[in-house]
Design a protein around this motif. Structure first.
Motif, PDB file in Angstrom:
ATOM      1  N   ALA A  46      14.628  13.782   1.044  1.00 16.21           N
ATOM      2  CA  ALA A  46      16.053  14.123   1.053  1.00 16.21           C
ATOM      3  C   ALA A  46      16.482  14.663  -0.304  1.00 16.21           C
ATOM      4  N   TYR A  47      15.843  14.173  -1.372  1.00 15.63           N
ATOM      5  CA  TYR A  47      16.117  14.718  -2.707  1.00 15.63           C
ATOM      6  C   TYR A  47      15.498  16.107  -2.840  1.00 15.63           C
ATOM      7  N   SER A  48      14.231  16.253  -2.416  1.00 15.60           N
ATOM      8  CA  SER A  48      13.550  17.545  -2.482  1.00 15.60           C
ATOM      9  C   SER A  48      12.419  17.559  -1.463  1.00 15.60           C
ATOM     10  N   ASP A  49      12.406  18.553  -0.590  1.00 14.48           N
ATOM     11  CA  ASP A  49      11.321  18.650   0.389  1.00 14.48           C
ATOM     12  C   ASP A  49      10.198  19.567  -0.081  1.00 14.48           C
ATOM     13  N   THR A  50      10.246  19.939  -1.367  1.00 18.84           N
ATOM     14  CA  THR A  50       9.178  20.767  -1.934  1.00 18.84           C
ATOM     15  C   THR A  50       8.491  20.099  -3.128  1.00 18.84           C
ATOM     16  N   MET A  51       9.119  19.082  -3.714  1.00 12.81           N
ATOM     17  CA  MET A  51       8.513  18.399  -4.866  1.00 12.81           C
ATOM     18  C   MET A  51       7.181  17.767  -4.456  1.00 12.81           C
ATOM     19  N   PRO A  52       6.106  17.993  -5.204  1.00 12.47           N
ATOM     20  CA  PRO A  52       4.821  17.361  -4.869  1.00 12.47           C
ATOM     21  C   PRO A  52       4.903  15.840  -4.982  1.00 12.47           C
ATOM     22  N   ILE A  53       4.493  15.169  -3.912  1.00 13.70           N
ATOM     23  CA  ILE A  53       4.496  13.702  -3.866  1.00 13.70           C
ATOM     24  C   ILE A  53       3.064  13.229  -3.697  1.00 13.70           C
ATOM     25  N   ARG A  54       2.647  12.296  -4.541  1.00 13.16           N
ATOM     26  CA  ARG A  54       1.346  11.654  -4.405  1.00 13.16           C
ATOM     27  C   ARG A  54       1.572  10.263  -3.818  1.00 13.16           C
ATOM     28  N   LEU A  55       1.067  10.056  -2.623  1.00 10.72           N
ATOM     29  CA  LEU A  55       1.160   8.757  -1.957  1.00 10.72           C
ATOM     30  C   LEU A  55      -0.142   8.005  -2.201  1.00 10.72           C
ATOM     31  N   VAL A  56      -0.068   6.891  -2.933  1.00 15.68           N
ATOM     32  CA  VAL A  56      -1.269   6.150  -3.321  1.00 15.68           C
ATOM     33  C   VAL A  56      -1.430   4.945  -2.402  1.00 15.68           C
ATOM     34  N   LEU A  57      -2.543   4.924  -1.667  1.00 15.54           N
ATOM     35  CA  LEU A  57      -2.832   3.870  -0.695  1.00 15.54           C
ATOM     36  C   LEU A  57      -4.236   3.310  -0.915  1.00 15.54           C
ATOM     37  N   PRO A  58      -4.447   2.020  -0.590  1.00 17.97           N
ATOM     38  CA  PRO A  58      -5.816   1.494  -0.583  1.00 17.97           C
ATOM     39  C   PRO A  58      -6.653   2.235   0.459  1.00 17.97           C
ATOM     40  N   GLU A  59      -7.916   2.422   0.159  1.00 20.38           N
ATOM     41  CA  GLU A  59      -8.772   3.162   1.084  1.00 20.38           C
ATOM     42  C   GLU A  59      -8.806   2.513   2.463  1.00 20.38           C
ATOM     43  N   ARG A  60      -8.747   1.176   2.492  1.00 21.00           N
ATOM     44  CA  ARG A  60      -8.806   0.471   3.778  1.00 21.00           C
ATOM     45  C   ARG A  60      -7.599   0.784   4.672  1.00 21.00           C
ATOM     46  N   ASP A  61      -6.495   1.210   4.058  1.00 21.40           N
ATOM     47  CA  ASP A  61      -5.260   1.438   4.808  1.00 21.40           C
ATOM     48  C   ASP A  61      -5.078   2.875   5.266  1.00 21.40           C
ATOM     49  N   LEU A  62      -5.961   3.771   4.847  1.00 23.29           N
ATOM     50  CA  LEU A  62      -5.809   5.179   5.212  1.00 23.29           C
ATOM     51  C   LEU A  62      -5.795   5.394   6.726  1.00 23.29           C
ATOM     52  N   PRO A  63      -6.708   4.769   7.506  1.00 23.37           N
ATOM     53  CA  PRO A  63      -6.672   4.980   8.957  1.00 23.37           C
ATOM     54  C   PRO A  63      -5.370   4.490   9.594  1.00 23.37           C
ATOM     55  N   ILE A  64      -4.825   3.376   9.087  1.00 30.17           N
ATOM     56  CA  ILE A  64      -3.562   2.860   9.636  1.00 30.17           C
ATOM     57  C   ILE A  64      -2.444   3.863   9.408  1.00 30.17           C
ATOM     58  N   TRP A  65      -2.353   4.381   8.189  1.00 32.91           N
ATOM     59  CA  TRP A  65      -1.300   5.337   7.873  1.00 32.91           C
ATOM     60  C   TRP A  65      -1.480   6.629   8.664  1.00 32.91           C
ATOM     61  N   GLU A  66      -2.707   7.090   8.800  1.00 37.51           N
ATOM     62  CA  GLU A  66      -2.952   8.304   9.586  1.00 37.51           C
ATOM     63  C   GLU A  66      -2.509   8.120  11.031  1.00 37.51           C
ATOM     64  N   THR A  67      -2.786   6.951  11.586  1.00 29.10           N
ATOM     65  CA  THR A  67      -2.380   6.677  12.968  1.00 29.10           C
ATOM     66  C   THR A  67      -0.863   6.660  13.098  1.00 29.10           C
ATOM     67  N   LEU A  68      -0.194   5.995  12.170  1.00 29.06           N
ATOM     68  CA  LEU A  68       1.267   5.932  12.213  1.00 29.06           C
ATOM     69  C   LEU A  68       1.886   7.324  12.068  1.00 29.06           C
ATOM     70  N   CYS A  69       1.337   8.132  11.183  1.00 28.43           N
ATOM     71  CA  CYS A  69       1.858   9.488  11.003  1.00 28.43           C
ATOM     72  C   CYS A  69       1.654  10.336  12.251  1.00 28.43           C
ATOM     73  N   ALA A  70       0.496  10.189  12.883  1.00 28.53           N
ATOM     74  CA  ALA A  70       0.216  10.948  14.102  1.00 28.53           C
ATOM     75  C   ALA A  70       1.162  10.532  15.224  1.00 28.53           C
ATOM     76  N   GLU A  71       1.407   9.241  15.348  1.00 29.21           N
ATOM     77  CA  GLU A  71       2.302   8.748  16.396  1.00 29.21           C
ATOM     78  C   GLU A  71       3.727   9.272  16.211  1.00 29.21           C
ATOM     79  N   ARG A  72       4.146   9.390  14.971  1.00 32.65           N
ATOM     80  CA  ARG A  72       5.523   9.799  14.690  1.00 32.65           C
ATOM     81  C   ARG A  72       5.627  11.284  14.336  1.00 32.65           C
ATOM     82  N   ARG A  73       4.488  11.986  14.331  1.00 33.52           N
ATOM     83  CA  ARG A  73       4.455  13.397  13.953  1.00 33.52           C
ATOM     84  C   ARG A  73       5.105  13.602  12.588  1.00 33.52           C
ATOM     85  N   PHE A  74       4.730  12.731  11.692  1.00 29.24           N
ATOM     86  CA  PHE A  74       5.281  12.759  10.338  1.00 29.24           C
ATOM     87  C   PHE A  74       4.235  13.373   9.425  1.00 29.24           C
ATOM     88  N   ARG A  75       4.389  14.657   9.106  1.00 30.95           N
ATOM     89  CA  ARG A  75       3.387  15.382   8.316  1.00 30.95           C
ATOM     90  C   ARG A  75       4.058  16.253   7.263  1.00 30.95           C
TER      91      ARG A  75
END
Length: 223
Positions: A46-75
């Protein structure tokens, strides 16, 4: 002197569900129909949809986040996932390493907790504006309760609460300061980025945050 800045954000989401008493990491718990982490990212979008954002996650959580993003079409195109480290310090450092070093000359970086979904775009904007002029901007609020300081022997003394600030995120800094500060040896007492910059002898400027900008850590916070 005002700097011409390229803005970046590092959102750190390495928490577990232990204090939340949940099998699911707290950043993935649902809040008003969306994962907490998605709400947090959307505030930065909402502040900026072009500013580069680095989302830092534990490696074990990457599949969970990918699944949630796919379900919500959040890309969102400007969000890049980075694998975190064993501590918050290491995770932030990994996020920093993914930012091009050539951005240091005129860049700013905001670091934010993934489980602070109620940060406002106005606070984000103020953090960048202040850091652009002062080199740093650390969000905080005054303490409401009385405060006492406890020493190693259990003795305690009163502290003037008017002098106490409760530190939040975002914490925003000049990228060149930030990279130089994170080149120091890791210290176990670093609980936020302001402490790292202070250890490296950079000045810390405080800005006004919000009591609504809570860090969701326990079941009571989620309520």
């Amino acid at each position: 002197m005002t700097r011409t800045d390229q803005f970046y954000a590092i959102i750190v989401a390495g928490g577990s569900g232990s204090r939340m008493k949940s099998d699911i990491a707290k950043q993935f718990l649902p809040l008003r129909g969306k994962p907490i982490l998605q709400h947090t990212i959307e505030q930065f979008l909402a502040y900026s949809d072009t500013m580069p954002i680095r989302l830092v996650l534990p490696e074990r959580d990457l599949p969970i986040w990918e699944t949630l993003c796919a379900e919500r079409r959040f890309r969102p195109a400007n969000v890049t996932t980075v694998i975190g480290g064993a501590s918050r310090f290491q995770s932030v450092r990994n996020g920093l390493a993914s930012i091009p070093i050539e951005a240091d000359k005129a860049g700013l970086v905001a670091v934010h907790d993934g489980v602070r979904p109620y940060v406002s775009p106005a606070i984000i904007a103020e953090s960048f504006a202040t850091a652009s002029h002062r080199g740093s901007a650390v969000t905080c609020v005054p303490a409401k309760d009385s405060v006492r300081l406890v020493d190693a022997d259990g003795r305690n003394t009163a502290v003037d609460r008017a002098r106490v600030r409760l530190i939040q995120t975002p914490q925003t800094f000049r990228l060149d300061w930030f990279r130089q500060a994170f080149a120091v040896a890791e210290q176990p007492h670093f609980t936020d980025c302001a402490s790292v910059l202070e250890f490296a002898n950079y000045p810390i400027t405080l800005i006004e945050g919000s009591y609504e900008n809570i860090k969701i850590t326990t079941p009571d916070d989620l309520k």
